[in-house]
Design an enzyme around this catalytic site. Structure first.
Site, PDB file in Angstrom:
ATOM      1  N   TYR A 143      -5.898 -91.646 -33.256  1.00 26.46           N
ATOM      2  CA  TYR A 143      -7.292 -91.860 -32.859  1.00 26.46           C
ATOM      3  C   TYR A 143      -7.468 -93.368 -32.650  1.00 26.46           C
ATOM      4  O   TYR A 143      -6.529 -94.030 -32.200  1.00 26.46           O
ATOM      5  CB  TYR A 143      -8.204 -91.278 -33.961  1.00 26.46           C
ATOM      6  CG  TYR A 143      -9.588 -90.932 -33.497  1.00 26.46           C
ATOM      7  CD1 TYR A 143      -9.793 -90.068 -32.413  1.00 26.46           C
ATOM      8  CD2 TYR A 143     -10.698 -91.456 -34.131  1.00 26.46           C
ATOM      9  CE1 TYR A 143     -11.084 -89.756 -31.985  1.00 26.46           C
ATOM     10  CE2 TYR A 143     -11.991 -91.138 -33.720  1.00 26.46           C
ATOM     11  CZ  TYR A 143     -12.176 -90.295 -32.644  1.00 26.46           C
ATOM     12  OH  TYR A 143     -13.451 -89.986 -32.231  1.00 26.46           O
TER      13      TYR A 143
ATOM     14  N   LYS B  63      -5.324 -62.186 -26.079  1.00 27.96           N
ATOM     15  CA  LYS B  63      -4.475 -62.674 -24.989  1.00 27.96           C
ATOM     16  C   LYS B  63      -3.883 -64.043 -25.339  1.00 27.96           C
ATOM     17  O   LYS B  63      -2.700 -64.308 -25.080  1.00 27.96           O
ATOM     18  CB  LYS B  63      -5.307 -62.781 -23.713  1.00 27.96           C
ATOM     19  CG  LYS B  63      -4.525 -63.100 -22.476  1.00 27.96           C
ATOM     20  CD  LYS B  63      -4.151 -61.848 -21.731  1.00 27.96           C
ATOM     21  CE  LYS B  63      -3.342 -62.132 -20.488  1.00 27.96           C
ATOM     22  NZ  LYS B  63      -3.051 -60.910 -19.757  1.00 27.96           N
TER      23      LYS B  63
END
Lengths: 424, 424
Positions: free
Chosen positions: A52, A107
């Site tokens: 970060y 899925k």
């Protein structure tokens, strides 16, 4: 007890009900099937300064100068949007985008388990094709591929073709092309069993939605010329004045003899029936009316157009369904994970016909010499499938000039196995 | 070696350069900081029949009948979109949606590590507020919350307020409210150190972007009445004819004495300086011109408006920065993970002011009796932070009537600790 009962086959109303109850109970307990995890450490100040701020600014600057580097410094290259508007979900119809989410989560789980792809459900709260296209196009900075799912015909054709035009990443409507790839693989094997070649077959396809039309196009592309497409009004042909633009286009190159009539009429004397329609659409008599050595793919879900025992009794030589409790399960999970794995690994711009046909041939080749009436397609959990499909697809992408990051098929296969944690 | 050097503080150009190089190298090796994983088994036919077809149809049917059940049968309730248009990324400015993705991936990692939230980067390829709003609104079926990130002012205000109106889930612009929450917490502690109460303070805020305006609004909300906001042209007030609509609105309730002039003029005789601006904006003389017991929050990143040593030498009683290498780091990671954790756990419709103030007070309470000039805010890795913030936020959501699934603060705290794998 319940579990082994279900594995044996979901045939009776009782076992169906218990499976549904169990699925509901578990979905409520899970409260979500996916987790978004960090692959990198964020346990202390140093970790944060790299993953970060302030360290992250450096890859940002590089991508700002050259946007294609987003696929070098982020996970975009391996991230696929599973896009639906909820208009044609499973066999449930137009249940809306929210109700489609459990399917899209499932899925995504399959994408990871069989393709090592990071796939995120994008359920869109509109069924206007233009709005769907615009929304997905605006999300392209986050995704390396688009898997369209459970979008009803004919909107799905417009959405797909406009997205392919607007996006610089692969766009693939699984209900169309995933199904067509696996059906083509099964058809090629069935031809070996019956000793015919695909381009001499007389083929009837019942169901003129996304899957039926894509299967027709795929068969035509590989050389079949005697294809008849049927919808709920019977044979699709130039004589009909009730056709959508897409069906009208298909009528231009199918049904060459200009036949009219219902499905029973269409099936008489043909070699192959492909059903992507509804339960009980086909009778024993209709199968018996086909030519000798008939091939019957009865893929309506969950109940096929005709039960395998009935089709075989009526003279079919090879039968396939969508069901896991019969031999020859035509299951999309054989296709889309490896297809995307291969396309993403070479950063293909599109998933073109060459890549789809290569995927089908890879599946047929896996069956190879073991082909028999009861084994025309690999089983869904065959660990050889993902790498075989991804390598063939990547190779076809490179040959057809759409790969941005060319790699050889052996390398792609090895990468696929490594990403899935399979032995080389 | 390099690592310990950096932990000691990124102060010289050499160490900055090596950190950037290391960040770039690691981002290239990682090629993505996130992974989308299945939480549920998909190892055999039975697993698939539950998590996918045919079992998944049952939760779908239930959601189709009652769309609110999407938060019972899927992970939507815990899934947050990190939405950006790339218009104001870190200190890098308008670098676009693709170049923002490394930051959004890092943000997602923080959401998981500190809040057990599944957060997905949604980088949108337009900077038109209307298009951003429409895109995010259409994605609501997939998300239980919206975290706006690095969207430039003034567009961010319009995007946020329109999304709050259009969406039935919490919408939170972290650059505004996350910053305001942590600054308020630090300010409340600083008041304890200096023996003043917040509503009697004379406060100067330098920087009238998203953060500066949100901080001004927050201070006003909790009772401060002598607030002066400065932008690059000096004091914001009714005398100015160059103000955006948002600044004009702020001018209506700040600068009550109608002062004009630059930042140096604004700071004279005040009690608190809050900088969300640029390096070196404040001199020793400016700090020396403040009232006795001055509080200086110099939060420009990576280099503060004035270095802490200079501010202290000029007479400041309490100094905070955004830097990890000085005491009193004002870091958003203290806020947004626990704020969303609390809001999601009670399925709050919004994140309202009561919840934001509760989050700030929870942080101040954690410092409690240990407060000192060098300790006004918990450290970013303090393991007590997430549960304290989430419990306070959830409690405020319940009290203010916006919780759809009310839970007590102890339960929320326990759930937070459990989800983060922390001991009770």
């Amino acid at each position: 007890m319940k579990r082994s009962y279900i594995i044996c086959g979901v045939t009776g109303e009782d076992s169906k009900k218990s499976l549904q109850e169990e699925a509901l109970r578990l979905h409520e307990r899970w409260r979500g099937k996916l987790s978004i995890e960090s692959k990198v450490p964020v346990a202390n100040v140093y970790d944060l300064s790299i993953a970060y701020t302030p360290g992250v600014a450096e890859p940002c600057r590089h991508i700002a100068r050259d946007p294609s580097l987003v696929d070098v410094y982020t996970g975009r290259w391996n991230t696929v949007a599973i896009v639906t508007d909820g208009s044609a979900v499973l066999g449930l119809g137009n249940i809306g985008a929210r109700a489609a989410l459990p399917v899209m989560e499932g899925k995504s789980a399959l994408f990871k388990a069989f393709g090592a792809v990071d796939a995120f459900p994008v359920c869109i709260d509109t069924q206007d094709p233009g709005e769907i296209v615009r929304t997905v196009t605006l999300l392209e900075p986050s995704f390396g591929g688009i898997n369209l799912e459970d979008i009803a015909a004919p909107a799905c054709f417009e959405v797909e073709s406009r997205l392919i035009e607007d996006c610089d990443i692969p766009v693939f409507h699984d209900d169309q092309h995933g199904t067509a790839v696996v059906v083509l693989a099964a058809a090629l094997s069935a031809c070996r069993v019956t000793g015919r070649s695909l381009d001499e077959l007389k083929i009837v396809i019942n169901g003129a939605g996304a899957a039926g039309i894509a299967i027709a196009r795929m068969f035509y592309h590989v050389g079949a010329r005697e294809i008849i497409l049927c919808d709920t009004s019977g044979i699709v042909g130039a004589h009909r004045d009730d056709l959508t633009p897409v069906k009208r286009e298909v009528a231009g190159w199918t049904n060459p003899a200009g036949r009219r009539g219902d499905l029973a009429e269409a099936m008489r004397g043909t070699n192959m029936f492909v059903g992507v329609s509804v339960k009980d659409a086909v009778s024993r008599e209709m199968v018996a009316s086909m030519d000798e050595g008939a091939v019957v793919f009865a893929m309506a879900n969950p109940d096929p157009e005709i039960m395998p025992a009935d089709a075989l009794a009526a003279g079919a030589a090879v039968v396939a369904t969508g069901r896991s409790d019969f031999p020859n399960q035509v299951n999309n999970v054989l296709g889309f994970p490896g297809i995307f794995r291969g396309a993403l690994d070479v950063r293909a711009r599109v998933i073109n016909r060459e890549m789809k046909v290569a995927a089908a041939r890879a599946l047929t080749d896996l069956v190879g010499g073991n082909v028999s009436p009861d084994y025309i397609i690999p089983r869904p959990f065959d660990p050889a499938v993902p790498a075989a499909v991804s390598a063939a697809v990547a190779d076809a992408a490179v040959s057809s000039g759409v790969a941005r990051e060319p790699r050889g098929p052996e390398e792609v296969a090895a990468r696929t196995r490594a990403m899935l944690g399979l032995a080389g």
